[in-house]
Design a protein around this motif. Structure first.
Motif, PDB file in Angstrom:
ATOM      1  N   LEU A  28      59.197  38.661  26.486  1.00 57.00           N
ATOM      2  CA  LEU A  28      58.874  39.181  28.192  1.00 57.00           C
ATOM      3  C   LEU A  28      57.565  37.891  28.564  1.00 57.00           C
ATOM      4  CD1 LEU A  28      58.262  42.967  27.249  1.00 57.00           C
ATOM      5  CD2 LEU A  28      59.826  41.889  28.145  1.00 57.00           C
ATOM      6  N   GLY A  29      57.103  37.144  28.590  1.00 56.04           N
ATOM      7  CA  GLY A  29      56.592  36.550  28.212  1.00 56.04           C
ATOM      8  C   GLY A  29      54.828  36.606  28.328  1.00 56.04           C
ATOM      9  N   ARG A  30      53.998  36.417  29.069  1.00 59.77           N
ATOM     10  CA  ARG A  30      52.062  36.823  28.975  1.00 59.77           C
ATOM     11  C   ARG A  30      52.853  37.520  30.161  1.00 59.77           C
ATOM     12  NH1 ARG A  30      53.839  35.367  24.825  1.00 59.77           N
ATOM     13  NH2 ARG A  30      52.108  34.047  23.520  1.00 59.77           N
ATOM     14  N   ALA A  31      52.955  37.782  31.417  1.00 62.68           N
ATOM     15  CA  ALA A  31      51.837  38.274  32.478  1.00 62.68           C
ATOM     16  C   ALA A  31      53.164  39.664  32.161  1.00 62.68           C
ATOM     17  CB  ALA A  31      53.104  37.730  33.537  1.00 62.68           C
ATOM     18  N   GLN A  32      54.053  39.722  31.910  1.00 65.65           N
ATOM     19  CA  GLN A  32      55.007  41.239  31.598  1.00 65.65           C
ATOM     20  C   GLN A  32      54.625  41.876  30.141  1.00 65.65           C
ATOM     21  OE1 GLN A  32      59.282  39.676  31.594  1.00 65.65           O
ATOM     22  NE2 GLN A  32      58.967  40.575  33.576  1.00 65.65           N
ATOM     23  N   ILE A  33      53.911  41.240  28.911  1.00 65.71           N
ATOM     24  CA  ILE A  33      53.746  41.701  27.652  1.00 65.71           C
ATOM     25  C   ILE A  33      52.184  42.469  28.326  1.00 65.71           C
ATOM     26  CG2 ILE A  33      52.247  40.693  25.343  1.00 65.71           C
ATOM     27  CD1 ILE A  33      54.135  39.098  25.142  1.00 65.71           C
ATOM     28  N   ALA A  34      51.312  41.703  28.915  1.00 60.35           N
ATOM     29  CA  ALA A  34      50.257  42.483  29.623  1.00 60.35           C
ATOM     30  C   ALA A  34      50.233  43.620  30.297  1.00 60.35           C
ATOM     31  CB  ALA A  34      49.255  41.374  30.717  1.00 60.35           C
ATOM     32  N   VAL A  35      51.623  43.764  30.730  1.00 57.03           N
ATOM     33  CA  VAL A  35      51.900  45.077  31.991  1.00 57.03           C
ATOM     34  C   VAL A  35      51.787  46.288  31.332  1.00 57.03           C
ATOM     35  CG1 VAL A  35      53.713  45.956  33.715  1.00 57.03           C
ATOM     36  CG2 VAL A  35      52.577  43.438  34.324  1.00 57.03           C
ATOM     37  N   ARG A  36      52.991  45.298  29.891  1.00 57.14           N
ATOM     38  CA  ARG A  36      53.483  46.413  29.293  1.00 57.14           C
ATOM     39  C   ARG A  36      52.455  47.107  28.208  1.00 57.14           C
ATOM     40  NH1 ARG A  36      58.688  47.620  26.555  1.00 57.14           N
ATOM     41  NH2 ARG A  36      58.083  48.134  24.704  1.00 57.14           N
ATOM     42  N   ALA A  37      51.444  46.179  27.810  1.00 57.51           N
ATOM     43  CA  ALA A  37      50.778  47.010  27.029  1.00 57.51           C
ATOM     44  C   ALA A  37      49.558  48.091  27.684  1.00 57.51           C
ATOM     45  CB  ALA A  37      49.811  45.633  26.383  1.00 57.51           C
ATOM     46  N   LYS A  38      49.509  47.331  29.203  1.00 55.22           N
ATOM     47  CA  LYS A  38      48.560  48.020  29.872  1.00 55.22           C
ATOM     48  C   LYS A  38      49.048  49.113  29.838  1.00 55.22           C
ATOM     49  CE  LYS A  38      47.659  44.960  32.756  1.00 55.22           C
ATOM     50  NZ  LYS A  38      46.722  44.954  34.174  1.00 55.22           N
ATOM     51  N   SER A  39      50.325  49.300  29.741  1.00 46.89           N
ATOM     52  CA  SER A  39      51.684  50.706  30.293  1.00 46.89           C
ATOM     53  C   SER A  39      50.994  52.086  28.995  1.00 46.89           C
ATOM     54  CB  SER A  39      53.047  50.395  31.008  1.00 46.89           C
ATOM     55  OG  SER A  39      53.819  51.828  30.354  1.00 46.89           O
ATOM     56  N   LEU A  40      51.871  51.059  28.019  1.00 46.66           N
ATOM     57  CA  LEU A  40      52.214  51.409  27.047  1.00 46.66           C
ATOM     58  C   LEU A  40      50.945  51.807  26.409  1.00 46.66           C
ATOM     59  CD1 LEU A  40      54.542  49.247  24.430  1.00 46.66           C
ATOM     60  CD2 LEU A  40      54.277  52.120  26.409  1.00 46.66           C
ATOM     61  N   SER A  41      49.162  51.789  26.300  1.00 43.46           N
ATOM     62  CA  SER A  41      47.849  52.150  25.939  1.00 43.46           C
ATOM     63  C   SER A  41      47.037  53.187  27.181  1.00 43.46           C
ATOM     64  CB  SER A  41      47.707  51.034  25.620  1.00 43.46           C
ATOM     65  OG  SER A  41      46.690  50.362  26.972  1.00 43.46           O
ATOM     66  N   GLY A  42      47.565  53.051  28.416  1.00 42.71           N
ATOM     67  CA  GLY A  42      47.678  54.391  29.558  1.00 42.71           C
ATOM     68  C   GLY A  42      45.714  53.342  29.972  1.00 42.71           C
ATOM     69  N   LEU A  43      46.234  52.202  29.724  1.00 43.90           N
ATOM     70  CA  LEU A  43      44.642  51.276  30.446  1.00 43.90           C
ATOM     71  C   LEU A  43      45.327  51.336  31.859  1.00 43.90           C
ATOM     72  CD1 LEU A  43      42.893  49.647  29.861  1.00 43.90           C
ATOM     73  CD2 LEU A  43      43.993  47.633  29.065  1.00 43.90           C
ATOM     74  N   THR A  44      44.483  52.439  33.084  1.00 43.38           N
ATOM     75  CA  THR A  44      45.386  52.220  34.322  1.00 43.38           C
ATOM     76  C   THR A  44      44.075  51.357  35.272  1.00 43.38           C
ATOM     77  OG1 THR A  44      43.187  54.107  34.175  1.00 43.38           O
ATOM     78  CG2 THR A  44      45.736  54.731  34.079  1.00 43.38           C
ATOM     79  N   PRO A  45      43.969  51.150  36.645  1.00 41.47           N
ATOM     80  CA  PRO A  45      43.213  50.133  37.263  1.00 41.47           C
ATOM     81  C   PRO A  45      41.332  51.551  36.853  1.00 41.47           C
ATOM     82  CG  PRO A  45      44.753  49.897  38.373  1.00 41.47           C
ATOM     83  CD  PRO A  45      45.354  51.526  37.129  1.00 41.47           C
ATOM     84  N   GLU A  46      41.913  52.433  36.286  1.00 40.10           N
ATOM     85  CA  GLU A  46      40.354  52.987  36.906  1.00 40.10           C
ATOM     86  C   GLU A  46      39.639  52.999  35.483  1.00 40.10           C
ATOM     87  OE1 GLU A  46      43.079  54.700  39.854  1.00 40.10           O
ATOM     88  OE2 GLU A  46      43.298  54.243  37.764  1.00 40.10           O
ATOM     89  N   ARG A  47      40.728  53.357  34.303  1.00 39.96           N
ATOM     90  CA  ARG A  47      39.868  52.653  33.308  1.00 39.96           C
ATOM     91  C   ARG A  47      38.965  51.489  32.941  1.00 39.96           C
ATOM     92  NH1 ARG A  47      43.904  56.519  29.111  1.00 39.96           N
ATOM     93  NH2 ARG A  47      43.251  57.949  30.079  1.00 39.96           N
ATOM     94  N   ILE A  48      40.201  50.165  33.537  1.00 41.89           N
ATOM     95  CA  ILE A  48      39.641  49.666  33.247  1.00 41.89           C
ATOM     96  C   ILE A  48      38.291  48.933  34.792  1.00 41.89           C
ATOM     97  CG2 ILE A  48      39.893  46.758  34.602  1.00 41.89           C
ATOM     98  CD1 ILE A  48      42.612  46.917  33.839  1.00 41.89           C
TER      99      ILE A  48
END
Length: 167
Positions: free
Chosen positions: A5-25
């Motif tokens: 997916l390319g690194r940008a999409q991998i980053a989005v996918r990994a955040k989504s799958l792990s539940g890493l929300t902006p609030e958690r960041i």
């Protein structure tokens, strides 16, 4: 199979799958000042545990200084990154290095629990006695490490697909 997916999409996918929300960041970033002074302790604890693992111990020999430096930098970055494309690229390279060094994927996965174990008391320290703050910090740490692990495992999955041994 996860397509490239390319690194940008991998980053989005990994955040989504792990539940890493902006609030958690934001929670991770807010704990940075508390964690920074303890990074040497976390690094010591991590490598002491890895040295106990028979499959991993030989991979550490003669490389400890460089490994400790890289590990400390990565752990510190957990508390200041946006977990975007740049982070995904850096963590992907960590996965590539582990794969090239012969670290089995189960050892990579298991070592992430060692990272979490080393970081938990430090992340919790500033929230003691406030159960909701403690839970929020633990959830953020878990999501950040889960996101990182998803990306780190990417090179392993790519290697499996390239070799035709796709699960």
């Amino acid at each position: 199979m996860v397509p490239d997916l390319g690194r940008a999409q991998i980053a989005v996918r990994a955040k989504s799958l792990s539940g890493l929300t902006p609030e958690r960041i934001a929670v991770m970033r807010s704990t940075a000042p508390e964690v920074e002074p303890s990074l040497d302790f976390v690094t010591d604890r991590f490598y002491a545990r890895l040295a106990e693992m028979p499959d991993v111990r030989p991979l550490l020999a003669g490389r400890m200084e460089r490994l400790r430096e890289s590990f400390r930098a990565w752990v510190g970055s957990l508390f200041g990154t946006d977990y975007g494309t740049g982070y995904a690229e850096a963590v992907w390279r960590i996965g590539e290095a582990h794969l090239a060094a012969g670290v089995p994927i189960d050892c990579l996965t298991g070592s992430m629990t060692v990272v979490q174990e080393a970081l938990q008391p430090i992340v919790l320290a500033g929230a003691r006695g406030r159960p909701f703050a403690e839970a929020e910090r633990l959830a953020a740490l878990n999501a950040a490490l889960g996101c990182s692990l998803i990306v780190m495992q990417g090179p392993y999955w790519d290697a499996r697909v390239s070799s035709g041994s796709e699960p």
